[in-house]
Scaffold this active site. Structure first.
Site, PDB file in Angstrom:
ATOM      1  CE1 TYR A  29      -4.028   1.984   0.801  1.00 46.66           C
ATOM      2  CE2 TYR A  29      -2.692   3.000   2.512  1.00 46.66           C
ATOM      3  CZ  TYR A  29      -3.837   2.985   1.743  1.00 46.66           C
ATOM      4  OH  TYR A  29      -4.780   3.954   1.911  1.00 46.66           O
ATOM      5  CE  LYS A  40      -3.678   5.044  -1.328  1.00 45.39           C
ATOM      6  NZ  LYS A  40      -4.668   5.425  -2.355  1.00 45.39           N
TER       7      LYS A  40
HETATM    8  P1  NAI Z   1     -13.411   2.294   1.144  1.00 45.26           P
HETATM    9  O1  NAI Z   1     -13.034   0.857   1.167  1.00 45.26           O
HETATM   10  O2  NAI Z   1     -14.600   2.729   1.920  1.00 45.26           O
HETATM   11  O3  NAI Z   1     -13.620   2.795  -0.334  1.00 45.26           O
HETATM   12  C1  NAI Z   1     -12.857   2.357  -1.411  1.00 45.26           C
HETATM   13  C2  NAI Z   1     -13.803   2.122  -2.563  1.00 45.26           C
HETATM   14  O4  NAI Z   1     -13.028   1.791  -3.717  1.00 45.26           O
HETATM   15  C3  NAI Z   1     -14.759   0.949  -2.307  1.00 45.26           C
HETATM   16  O5  NAI Z   1     -16.091   1.376  -2.484  1.00 45.26           O
HETATM   17  C4  NAI Z   1     -14.343  -0.086  -3.327  1.00 45.26           C
HETATM   18  O6  NAI Z   1     -15.422  -0.884  -3.810  1.00 45.26           O
HETATM   19  C5  NAI Z   1     -13.731   0.769  -4.402  1.00 45.26           C
HETATM   20  N1  NAI Z   1     -12.786   0.012  -5.213  1.00 45.26           N
HETATM   21  C6  NAI Z   1     -11.777  -0.775  -4.770  1.00 45.26           C
HETATM   22  N2  NAI Z   1     -11.133  -1.327  -5.802  1.00 45.26           N
HETATM   23  C7  NAI Z   1     -11.736  -0.870  -6.928  1.00 45.26           C
HETATM   24  C8  NAI Z   1     -11.512  -1.087  -8.305  1.00 45.26           C
HETATM   25  N3  NAI Z   1     -10.543  -1.899  -8.727  1.00 45.26           N
HETATM   26  N4  NAI Z   1     -12.287  -0.457  -9.195  1.00 45.26           N
HETATM   27  C9  NAI Z   1     -13.294   0.367  -8.776  1.00 45.26           C
HETATM   28  N5  NAI Z   1     -13.558   0.588  -7.485  1.00 45.26           N
HETATM   29  C10 NAI Z   1     -12.782  -0.008  -6.561  1.00 45.26           C
HETATM   30  O7  NAI Z   1     -12.104   3.081   1.620  1.00 45.26           O
HETATM   31  P2  NAI Z   1     -11.808   4.635   1.798  1.00 45.26           P
HETATM   32  O8  NAI Z   1     -11.158   4.788   3.108  1.00 45.26           O
HETATM   33  O9  NAI Z   1     -12.965   5.471   1.460  1.00 45.26           O
HETATM   34  O10 NAI Z   1     -10.645   4.846   0.723  1.00 45.26           O
HETATM   35  C11 NAI Z   1     -10.706   5.762  -0.343  1.00 45.26           C
HETATM   36  C12 NAI Z   1      -9.301   6.105  -0.770  1.00 45.26           C
HETATM   37  O11 NAI Z   1      -8.629   6.813   0.285  1.00 45.26           O
HETATM   38  C13 NAI Z   1      -8.437   4.877  -1.065  1.00 45.26           C
HETATM   39  O12 NAI Z   1      -7.584   5.150  -2.149  1.00 45.26           O
HETATM   40  C14 NAI Z   1      -7.627   4.737   0.197  1.00 45.26           C
HETATM   41  O13 NAI Z   1      -6.427   4.024  -0.003  1.00 45.26           O
HETATM   42  C15 NAI Z   1      -7.390   6.192   0.560  1.00 45.26           C
HETATM   43  N6  NAI Z   1      -7.015   6.409   1.924  1.00 45.26           N
HETATM   44  C16 NAI Z   1      -7.918   6.264   2.930  1.00 45.26           C
HETATM   45  C17 NAI Z   1      -7.525   6.521   4.230  1.00 45.26           C
HETATM   46  C18 NAI Z   1      -8.490   6.472   5.343  1.00 45.26           C
HETATM   47  O14 NAI Z   1      -8.096   6.870   6.465  1.00 45.26           O
HETATM   48  N7  NAI Z   1      -9.722   6.015   5.143  1.00 45.26           N
HETATM   49  C19 NAI Z   1      -6.138   6.848   4.580  1.00 45.26           C
HETATM   50  C20 NAI Z   1      -5.295   7.042   3.444  1.00 45.26           C
HETATM   51  C21 NAI Z   1      -5.731   6.817   2.174  1.00 45.26           C
END
Ligand code: NAI
Length: 301
Positions: free
Chosen positions: A165, A169
């Site tokens: 990850y 990132k």
């Molecule tokens: P989440 O798991 O709620 O949302 C991620 C979404 O991406 C999910 O709805 C999933 O179905 C979708 N997804 C995953 N793989 C996919 C693909 N191949 N094609 C299309 N859709 C896909 O997680 P969250 O926390 O909302 O994450 C959003 C972004 O923020 C991610 O890139 C994550 O790495 C990043 N992030 C989040 C942090 C946090 O504290 N929540 C911290 C740092 C980064």
């Protein structure tokens, strides 16, 4: 200054839940026509259904906004091509792309299978590349584009158990750095958000007080700013719980060592001076750094 997205067409990937869902709702509330992309899989990237994206579209439409759903997996080039064709077919253009889709497969490096490394890099890095490539020439032709990458503190600073990850990132920041140089003349601005939020990705990692404070709503304004008409470019904003900070790669002033002294021992002796962070600057591009080195080296020799 008010920021609105009236008549702007916005694609948010991974917008079926968490941060992406909140970004999509907020863009729509400010007048954007939103493409809610989500392949609807599990946190580790397995499974998939179009329900997650459809539910967010329903929510937007109920509040009077305009949105369509798309179930592309961002790792699949053909599905991403179809996502962009659907967007242009429906709304005529693409103004903003938020590369937000993400998965997690945390394990310490000794236990991490290479396929879990590849899967995570594939979604975060290659997924961002696929989507950006698919909109790039459209944005160049229309001489307008705003792209937001989603990084993480794990990539900026490291986090135990997240080699896959963190690497992915950090890589999207490298992608931003180059695309900023290539896109700027076509009025394409590209920035990165490094969020902290309570979502299904982090819900089992955060203590209760942090969970309440770190709602996605307190990150999304950074994404809207970074994709607005007057957005900066090549900016990294950390955002969580309503607090915001800018992050950057900095470099200390180069120190020249003549051939007579040149040795690893001499570097060890000088390392305090070489790594004197009070001299640090940000370079706009790789050329600036190379020029500075050459100026020093050629004047000293
Ligand atoms: P989440 O798991 O709620 O949302 C991620 C979404 O991406 C999910 O709805 C999933 O179905 C979708 N997804 C995953 N793989 C996919 C693909 N191949 N094609 C299309 N859709 C896909 O997680 P969250 O926390 O909302 O994450 C959003 C972004 O923020 C991610 O890139 C994550 O790495 C990043 N992030 C989040 C942090 C946090 O504290 N929540 C911290 C740092 C980064």
């Amino acid at each position: 200054m008010s920021i609105n997205f009236q008549d702007r067409v916005v694609i948010v990937t991974g917008a079926g839940s968490g941060l992406g869902r909140q970004h999509a709702l907020s863009f729509a509330a400010r007048g954007a026509k939103v493409v809610v992309n989500d392949f609807g899989g599990n946190r580790d990237g397995t499974g998939g259904s179009s329900e997650a994206a459809l539910a967010v579209v329903e929510e937007i439409r109920k509040s009077g906004g305009i949105a369509i759903a798309n179930g592309a997996n961002v790792t699949d080039v053909l599905e991403v091509k179809a996502l962009v064709e659907q967007t242009v077919g429906e709304f005529g253009r693409v103004d903003v792309l938020v590369n937000n889709a993400g998965i997690l497969r945390d394990k310490s490096f000794s236990k991490l299978e290479l396929q879990d490394f590849a899967a995570v890099v594939n979604v975060h890095l290659q997924g961002s590349v696929n989507c950006t490539k698919a909109v790039w020439d459209i944005m160049r032709k229309q001489e307008y584009g705003r792209i937001v990458m989603t990084a993480s503190a794990a990539g900026l600073y490291g986090n135990f158990g997240q080699a896959n990850y963190g690497a992915a990132k950090a890589a999207v920041i490298g992608l931003m750095n180059v695309l900023h140089q290539e896109g700027f003349k076509s009025n394409i601005r590209i920035n990165t958000v490094a969020p902290m939020a309570t979502t299904r990705m982090t819900e089992d990692l955060l203590p209760p007080a942090a969970k309440q404070a770190l709602v996605p709503e307190r990150v999304t304004p950074a994404v809207l700013f970074l994709s607005s008409e007057d957005a900066p470019s090549k900016m990294i904003l950390s955002a969580g719980g309503g607090a915001f900070a800018a992050a950057a790669v900095m470099e200390t002033a180069p120190v020249y060592i003549p051939d007579t002294d040149l040795s690893p021992e001499y570097i060890a002796q000088q390392i305090g001076k070489i790594a004197d962070w009070t001299t640090a600057v940000r370079y706009e591009n790789a050329d600036q750094e190379i020029k500075r080195f050459l100026e020093l080296v050629l004047s000293a020799r």
